[in-house]
Motif scaffolding. Sequence first.
Motif, PDB file in Angstrom:
ATOM      1  N   ASP A  66     -78.223  24.318   9.313  1.00 57.69           N
ATOM      2  CA  ASP A  66     -78.743  25.220   8.279  1.00 57.69           C
ATOM      3  C   ASP A  66     -77.593  25.577   7.342  1.00 57.69           C
ATOM      4  OD1 ASP A  66     -79.733  27.267   6.710  1.00 57.69           O
ATOM      5  OD2 ASP A  66     -80.766  28.283   8.348  1.00 57.69           O
ATOM      6  N   ALA A  67     -77.584  24.951   6.171  1.00 52.71           N
ATOM      7  CA  ALA A  67     -76.466  25.137   5.231  1.00 52.71           C
ATOM      8  C   ALA A  67     -76.356  26.583   4.757  1.00 52.71           C
ATOM      9  CB  ALA A  67     -76.631  24.204   4.033  1.00 52.71           C
ATOM     10  N   ARG A  68     -77.490  27.263   4.634  1.00 53.50           N
ATOM     11  CA  ARG A  68     -77.455  28.651   4.159  1.00 53.50           C
ATOM     12  C   ARG A  68     -76.775  29.554   5.190  1.00 53.50           C
ATOM     13  NH1 ARG A  68     -82.924  31.214   1.858  1.00 53.50           N
ATOM     14  NH2 ARG A  68     -82.552  29.477   0.426  1.00 53.50           N
ATOM     15  N   THR A  69     -77.109  29.364   6.460  1.00 56.25           N
ATOM     16  CA  THR A  69     -76.458  30.138   7.524  1.00 56.25           C
ATOM     17  C   THR A  69     -74.971  29.812   7.583  1.00 56.25           C
ATOM     18  OG1 THR A  69     -78.510  30.151   8.805  1.00 56.25           O
ATOM     19  CG2 THR A  69     -76.489  30.649   9.998  1.00 56.25           C
ATOM     20  N   ALA A  70     -74.653  28.537   7.425  1.00 60.69           N
ATOM     21  CA  ALA A  70     -73.246  28.125   7.428  1.00 60.69           C
ATOM     22  C   ALA A  70     -72.471  28.823   6.321  1.00 60.69           C
ATOM     23  CB  ALA A  70     -73.147  26.610   7.273  1.00 60.69           C
ATOM     24  N   LEU A  71     -73.061  28.904   5.143  1.00 65.61           N
ATOM     25  CA  LEU A  71     -72.400  29.555   4.013  1.00 65.61           C
ATOM     26  C   LEU A  71     -72.192  31.046   4.280  1.00 65.61           C
ATOM     27  CD1 LEU A  71     -71.279  29.356   1.142  1.00 65.61           C
ATOM     28  CD2 LEU A  71     -73.606  29.692   0.277  1.00 65.61           C
ATOM     29  N   SER A  72     -73.178  31.678   4.908  1.00 65.25           N
ATOM     30  CA  SER A  72     -73.043  33.112   5.192  1.00 65.25           C
ATOM     31  C   SER A  72     -71.900  33.372   6.167  1.00 65.25           C
ATOM     32  CB  SER A  72     -74.362  33.687   5.736  1.00 65.25           C
ATOM     33  OG  SER A  72     -74.614  33.215   7.045  1.00 65.25           O
ATOM     34  N   TYR A  73     -71.720  32.467   7.136  1.00 59.17           N
ATOM     35  CA  TYR A  73     -70.598  32.624   8.072  1.00 59.17           C
ATOM     36  C   TYR A  73     -69.257  32.410   7.360  1.00 59.17           C
ATOM     37  CZ  TYR A  73     -73.395  32.958  12.362  1.00 59.17           C
ATOM     38  OH  TYR A  73     -74.244  33.369  13.357  1.00 59.17           O
ATOM     39  N   ALA A  74     -69.195  31.438   6.460  1.00 57.27           N
ATOM     40  CA  ALA A  74     -67.952  31.213   5.704  1.00 57.27           C
ATOM     41  C   ALA A  74     -67.595  32.439   4.876  1.00 57.27           C
ATOM     42  CB  ALA A  74     -68.103  29.982   4.815  1.00 57.27           C
ATOM     43  N   GLU A  75     -68.606  33.034   4.248  1.00 58.61           N
ATOM     44  CA  GLU A  75     -68.362  34.234   3.440  1.00 58.61           C
ATOM     45  C   GLU A  75     -67.947  35.416   4.305  1.00 58.61           C
ATOM     46  OE1 GLU A  75     -72.124  34.330   1.437  1.00 58.61           O
ATOM     47  OE2 GLU A  75     -71.315  33.325  -0.367  1.00 58.61           O
ATOM     48  N   LYS A  76     -68.512  35.482   5.504  1.00 57.75           N
ATOM     49  CA  LYS A  76     -68.137  36.576   6.402  1.00 57.75           C
ATOM     50  C   LYS A  76     -66.679  36.437   6.844  1.00 57.75           C
ATOM     51  CE  LYS A  76     -70.013  39.448  10.049  1.00 57.75           C
ATOM     52  NZ  LYS A  76     -71.192  39.741  10.888  1.00 57.75           N
ATOM     53  N   SER A  77     -66.228  35.210   7.039  1.00 51.41           N
ATOM     54  CA  SER A  77     -64.817  35.010   7.419  1.00 51.41           C
ATOM     55  C   SER A  77     -63.886  35.551   6.340  1.00 51.41           C
ATOM     56  CB  SER A  77     -64.538  33.525   7.661  1.00 51.41           C
ATOM     57  OG  SER A  77     -64.452  32.798   6.449  1.00 51.41           O
ATOM     58  N   ILE A  78     -64.293  35.398   5.079  1.00 54.35           N
ATOM     59  CA  ILE A  78     -63.472  35.886   3.966  1.00 54.35           C
ATOM     60  C   ILE A  78     -63.511  37.409   3.906  1.00 54.35           C
ATOM     61  CG2 ILE A  78     -63.228  35.873   1.450  1.00 54.35           C
ATOM     62  CD1 ILE A  78     -64.432  32.984   1.569  1.00 54.35           C
TER      63      ILE A  78
END
Length: 558
Positions: free
Chosen positions: A328-340
């Motif tokens: 799920d690319a959208r979930t993946a993106l949300s995790y990347a943003e959370k890391s930042i």
Amino acid sequence: MEVPKDQIATLMEHGLYDSAEMLGSFLVSSSTVSAETSPQLKAENLILLGDALFHQREYRRAIHTYKQALHHFTRIPKQSSSISRSSLSLSTRSSVNASGISTINENEVRFKIASSHFALNETKAAIAEMESVKTRSLEMNILMAKLHRNSGYNRGAIAFYKECLRQCPYVLEAVTGLAELGVTAKDIISSFTQTSNRSAKVSLDQIDPTRWLQRYVEAQCCVASHAYKGALELFAELLQRFPNNVHLLTETAKVEAIIGKNDEAIMRFEKVRSNDPYTLTSMDEYAMLLQIKCDYSRLNKLVHDLLSIDHTRAEVFVALSVLWERKDARTALSYAEKSIRVDERHIPGYIMKGNLLLQAKRPEAAAIAFRAAQNLRSDLRSYQGLVHSYLAFGKTKEALYTAREAMNAMPQSAKALKLVGDVHASTSSGREKAKKFYESGLRLEPGYLGAALALAELHLMEGRNGDAVSLLERYLKDWADDSLHVKLAQVFAATNMLQDSLSHYQAALRINPHNEAAKKGLDRLEKQMKGIDPDATDENDENDVEDVDGDTEEAELM
């Protein structure tokens, strides 16, 4: 006294901060201590409560409490001999000394206020608080270096990092910081031999008799200047002296990952985990490598292990993003943003975010993410991401400028040369130049499959299918790589040699069952073999790259 202060200090020494905070609230509210008649006692009590809040990471409350303490501190008569404005002790008993005589350390209180602001990413407020501290300890100087660097005041950051090394030459984070800010190894090492008062010098032989620290400085400077081969040689030398050193193994693996030695980097990260199964540092980099190799079983286990260690770290969120990218690319993106959000200076978070946005056909947003990574610390991945983002939304001039910047920063890198070739290959008028860059990359690094695949694609675009086949088959003799089989299958399919194409797609999937390009190519091929004409891909409009003054510079580097 109704509430004994020394008991609060004892609680904090034993890490019982909840109890210390609760007892501290009794202490500061006691009716026996008046702010009017006993401002010193009131300030001491508030500092103790502030310490308990600080250790519980309740930074807003800690700041408020420390500032109340400083307010009462200003009302204490200046002749009081028990007050210290410059003492640099940082123990939790800062307000009660061993003999029971009360002291207040103003510098320490301001340092803790600044540290709280730093934890809340309030850099300007932290700097403003620290500027009133004139005599600084080692940890105060390292905080000032980080604050200035985060604010973009690199000259100030360099000065504070150097001051740290004068106080203690083994502050390795200061060494890394100076290297990343462009300070030479010679300049960093010279800081070791200067005492903090600059009145005398000590011999380097006294500090580093076996020269391992000097080698470490040189290795970090090589990494920062993209001299990756030299960095690997120096890390290898250090590892002979310190075998199984987790930090050195991690640093080596990171460099190997940057230059594309993925198999070596994976083995190195595995060695790190075998020596220290609970380390989190750079484990998101390891997750990215496992994704590239399509090793999803090990990736799943890695992410599970990381979550069980500490689910709040930026590395864990990036690893989760890597794991979710396929699902799920959208979930993946949300995790990347959370890391930042957890760590706004965490470079792999920006790299992962940029890659996901690029895949989602949002190149403008991807370029912003890659640029953020570049501003923190430039490396090959951020250059590659920027170039491909610019090309995706037609900014060929910007792509060429960025690729040349990478080439100038890494003149001995075949990957940087390929990056310039990629920009030229994106236009019909630049393909001959692209061919020269790809060939230069292969001369520099004959085993670089990326350049070989790009050159084969260029041969295919130009109708030189025979050249593409001979090039790829030559590499297949030495490398059993799924990407080589996929490219060969594409070439054979383009020349209507469907059976040969089929065998190479099947070979690719035997090596890597998760290869998406092989799956899609095989599906398309099966339609062709059944007499079904698959949908042709749309031809993109080509934009010519203006090449005003780069020809001479490029020719010299080739």
